[in-house]
Design a protein around this motif. Structure first.
Motif, PDB file in Angstrom:
ATOM      1  N   VAL A 152       0.850  -1.190   0.000  1.00  0.00           N
ATOM      2  CA  VAL A 152       0.000   0.000   0.000  1.00  0.00           C
ATOM      3  C   VAL A 152       0.884   1.238   0.000  1.00  0.00           C
ATOM      4  CG1 VAL A 152      -1.867   1.267   1.134  1.00  0.00           C
ATOM      5  CG2 VAL A 152      -1.746  -1.228   1.354  1.00  0.00           C
ATOM      6  N   ILE A 153       0.560   2.176  -0.879  1.00  0.00           N
ATOM      7  CA  ILE A 153       1.140   3.517  -0.845  1.00  0.00           C
ATOM      8  C   ILE A 153       0.050   4.453  -0.329  1.00  0.00           C
ATOM      9  CG2 ILE A 153       2.009   5.437  -2.240  1.00  0.00           C
ATOM     10  CD1 ILE A 153       3.248   3.352  -4.112  1.00  0.00           C
ATOM     11  N   LEU A 154       0.389   5.257   0.679  1.00  0.00           N
ATOM     12  CA  LEU A 154      -0.578   6.171   1.296  1.00  0.00           C
ATOM     13  C   LEU A 154      -0.233   7.619   0.958  1.00  0.00           C
ATOM     14  CD1 LEU A 154      -0.796   4.602   4.882  1.00  0.00           C
ATOM     15  CD2 LEU A 154      -2.496   4.422   3.072  1.00  0.00           C
ATOM     16  N   PRO A 155      -0.827   8.193  -0.089  1.00  0.00           N
ATOM     17  CA  PRO A 155      -0.594   9.624  -0.359  1.00  0.00           C
ATOM     18  C   PRO A 155      -1.276  10.489   0.699  1.00  0.00           C
ATOM     19  CG  PRO A 155      -1.461   8.458  -2.300  1.00  0.00           C
ATOM     20  CD  PRO A 155      -1.681   7.584  -1.108  1.00  0.00           C
ATOM     21  N   VAL A 156      -0.606  11.549   1.098  1.00  0.00           N
ATOM     22  CA  VAL A 156      -1.168  12.460   2.096  1.00  0.00           C
ATOM     23  C   VAL A 156      -0.794  13.891   1.735  1.00  0.00           C
ATOM     24  CG1 VAL A 156      -1.042  10.771   3.976  1.00  0.00           C
ATOM     25  CG2 VAL A 156       0.836  12.382   3.640  1.00  0.00           C
ATOM     26  N   LEU A 157      -1.518  14.833   2.327  1.00  0.00           N
ATOM     27  CA  LEU A 157      -1.141  16.240   2.318  1.00  0.00           C
ATOM     28  C   LEU A 157      -0.702  16.606   3.733  1.00  0.00           C
ATOM     29  CD1 LEU A 157      -4.094  17.781   0.255  1.00  0.00           C
ATOM     30  CD2 LEU A 157      -1.986  16.735  -0.584  1.00  0.00           C
ATOM     31  N   ALA A 158      -0.016  17.710   3.854  1.00  0.00           N
ATOM     32  CA  ALA A 158       0.460  18.143   5.172  1.00  0.00           C
ATOM     33  C   ALA A 158      -0.622  18.952   5.868  1.00  0.00           C
ATOM     34  CB  ALA A 158       1.739  18.961   5.038  1.00  0.00           C
ATOM     35  N   ASP A 159      -1.778  18.299   6.112  1.00  0.00           N
ATOM     36  CA  ASP A 159      -2.833  18.945   6.885  1.00  0.00           C
ATOM     37  C   ASP A 159      -3.414  17.937   7.863  1.00  0.00           C
ATOM     38  OD1 ASP A 159      -5.309  17.603   5.830  1.00  0.00           O
ATOM     39  OD2 ASP A 159      -4.703  18.539   3.960  1.00  0.00           O
ATOM     40  N   GLY A 160      -4.094  18.429   8.876  1.00  0.00           N
ATOM     41  CA  GLY A 160      -4.575  17.567   9.948  1.00  0.00           C
ATOM     42  C   GLY A 160      -5.544  16.507   9.477  1.00  0.00           C
ATOM     43  N   PHE A 161      -6.493  16.872   8.594  1.00  0.00           N
ATOM     44  CA  PHE A 161      -7.486  15.899   8.129  1.00  0.00           C
ATOM     45  C   PHE A 161      -6.816  14.766   7.355  1.00  0.00           C
ATOM     46  CE2 PHE A 161     -10.528  19.698   8.021  1.00  0.00           C
ATOM     47  CZ  PHE A 161     -10.944  19.455   9.322  1.00  0.00           C
ATOM     48  N   SER A 162      -5.869  15.110   6.504  1.00  0.00           N
ATOM     49  CA  SER A 162      -5.185  14.111   5.696  1.00  0.00           C
ATOM     50  C   SER A 162      -4.364  13.166   6.569  1.00  0.00           C
ATOM     51  CB  SER A 162      -4.282  14.802   4.669  1.00  0.00           C
ATOM     52  OG  SER A 162      -3.648  13.858   3.830  1.00  0.00           O
ATOM     53  N   LEU A 163      -3.650  13.721   7.547  1.00  0.00           N
ATOM     54  CA  LEU A 163      -2.835  12.890   8.430  1.00  0.00           C
ATOM     55  C   LEU A 163      -3.701  11.983   9.289  1.00  0.00           C
ATOM     56  CD1 LEU A 163      -0.069  15.429   9.530  1.00  0.00           C
ATOM     57  CD2 LEU A 163       0.067  13.670   7.765  1.00  0.00           C
ATOM     58  N   GLU A 164      -4.852  12.501   9.740  1.00  0.00           N
ATOM     59  CA  GLU A 164      -5.763  11.665  10.520  1.00  0.00           C
ATOM     60  C   GLU A 164      -6.300  10.522   9.663  1.00  0.00           C
ATOM     61  OE1 GLU A 164      -8.656  14.403  11.901  1.00  0.00           O
ATOM     62  OE2 GLU A 164      -7.345  15.300  13.416  1.00  0.00           O
ATOM     63  N   GLY A 165      -6.626  10.824   8.389  1.00  0.00           N
ATOM     64  CA  GLY A 165      -7.082   9.767   7.486  1.00  0.00           C
ATOM     65  C   GLY A 165      -6.021   8.714   7.282  1.00  0.00           C
ATOM     66  N   MET A 166      -4.758   9.148   7.216  1.00  0.00           N
ATOM     67  CA  MET A 166      -3.654   8.205   7.039  1.00  0.00           C
ATOM     68  C   MET A 166      -3.532   7.280   8.242  1.00  0.00           C
ATOM     69  SD  MET A 166       0.374   8.990   7.202  1.00  0.00           S
ATOM     70  CE  MET A 166       0.114   9.189   8.962  1.00  0.00           C
ATOM     71  N   VAL A 167      -3.652   7.846   9.443  1.00  0.00           N
ATOM     72  CA  VAL A 167      -3.542   7.035  10.661  1.00  0.00           C
ATOM     73  C   VAL A 167      -4.673   6.019  10.717  1.00  0.00           C
ATOM     74  CG1 VAL A 167      -3.659   7.098  13.181  1.00  0.00           C
ATOM     75  CG2 VAL A 167      -2.301   8.796  11.951  1.00  0.00           C
ATOM     76  N   TRP A 193       3.901  19.246  -1.730  1.00  0.00           N
ATOM     77  CA  TRP A 193       4.841  19.865  -0.794  1.00  0.00           C
ATOM     78  C   TRP A 193       5.266  21.238  -1.298  1.00  0.00           C
ATOM     79  CZ3 TRP A 193       9.670  21.927  -0.627  1.00  0.00           C
ATOM     80  CH2 TRP A 193      10.300  22.026   0.625  1.00  0.00           C
ATOM     81  N   ARG A 194       5.423  22.165  -0.398  1.00  0.00           N
ATOM     82  CA  ARG A 194       5.973  23.485  -0.737  1.00  0.00           C
ATOM     83  C   ARG A 194       6.701  24.006   0.491  1.00  0.00           C
ATOM     84  NH1 ARG A 194       0.712  23.908   0.503  1.00  0.00           N
ATOM     85  NH2 ARG A 194      -0.045  25.666   1.753  1.00  0.00           N
ATOM     86  N   ARG A 195       7.613  24.905   0.259  1.00  0.00           N
ATOM     87  CA  ARG A 195       8.443  25.401   1.358  1.00  0.00           C
ATOM     88  C   ARG A 195       7.683  26.507   2.102  1.00  0.00           C
ATOM     89  NH1 ARG A 195      13.296  24.210   2.465  1.00  0.00           N
ATOM     90  NH2 ARG A 195      13.695  23.371   0.379  1.00  0.00           N
TER      91      ARG A 195
END
Length: 264
Positions: A152-167, A193-195
């Motif tokens: 499984v590859i788990l794409p995520v964004l750096a936001d709380g909802f995305s990280l919670e979905g990943m967990v 990703w962006r700086r």
């Protein structure tokens, strides 16, 4: 043969673009035969590669219902050089309702399909990699994909909802290992990703969460949405864009350097 589900309970994290980009790179640059399985009733992957798909084309729904062709290769559609597609259809929504009301979907259907494809590995009709493009949430098709896949590859964004979905997704994968002990998380992929401080903080948090995280991140690029409108895989549409280069780096991280047709 490697079988990889690209999945997250959260939508909008780049699952389909990741599937398209990896499939294109593997076929065009690695010389591999790639089978893409569209498990999402929205059919974005299917419409990207086969906008004029015949109405009578066989789809994931038929495989799950057990009404497809006997030979796995007779169920798929050519999607480009080295690319095969098992399309999606709105019938997947019907299966979700049926699975809830009367158990109308065979969740083992995709596993049998992949096992049949694996038996032909190395043959002219065989494939080297299967990529499942999964929808958000747990549907009949996404559950079947996770029962059929080994990775499984788990794409995520750096936001709380995305990280919670990943967990939450990682917990579900751990539970599914009771019925598919081969299943493992190959890596978490940080998309767009962006700086900036919030993204960098989110990345730092992600890398402390205990799951394997790819070293490669996919940088935010306007070329990504442009490529979906043009219906051209990003690595071909804009090969020198930041995201185009990043997806090549991701392919190297997952599959190694470009080599002749053979083991990945």
């Amino acid at each position: 043969m490697r079988s990889i589900a690209i999945s997250n309970l959260k939508g909008g994290v780049g699952k389909t673009v990741t599937t398209i980009s990896l499939a294109h790179i593997l076929a065009a640059e690695y010389g591999k035969r790639v089978l893409m399985v569209d498990c999402d009733g929205q059919c974005n992957l299917t419409r990207f590669f086969c906008p004029d798909l015949p109405e009578d084309a066989l789809t994931v729904a038929e495989v799950l219902e057990g009404t497809g062709e006997v030979l796995w290769s007779d169920n798929v559609t050519e999607a480009g050089p080295g690319l095969l597609l098992l399309p999606a259809s709105s019938g997947l929504y019907r299966l979700d309702i049926a699975a809830i009301t009367r158990g109308g979907a065979s969740l083992g259907g995709l596993r049998q399909f992949v096992e049949a494809a694996a038996e032909d590995e190395g043959a002219e009709v065989g494939v080297d990699v299967v990529l499942f493009d999964c929808p958000p949430g747990f549907t009949a098709a996404s559950s079947a994909a996770l029962l059929a896949a080994e990775e499984v590859i788990l794409p995520v964004l750096a936001d709380g909802f995305s990280l919670e979905g990943m967990v939450d997704m990682a917990r579900q994968i751990q539970s599914l290992r009771q019925v598919n002990p081969r299943l493992r998380v190959t890596g978490v992929l940080l998309n767009q990703w962006r700086r900036c401080p919030v993204v960098e903080q989110g990345e730092a948090l992600l890398r402390r969460m205990g799951l394997p995280v790819f070293e490669t991140v996919i940088r935010r690029s306007e070329k990504v949405p442009e490529s979906t409108i043009d219906k051209t895989a990003l690595p071909s549409y804009s090969p020198t864009s930041s995201a185009g280069r990043d997806f090549r780096a991701l392919a190297r991280e997952i599959f190694g350097e470009v080599r002749d047709r053979g083991e990945i």
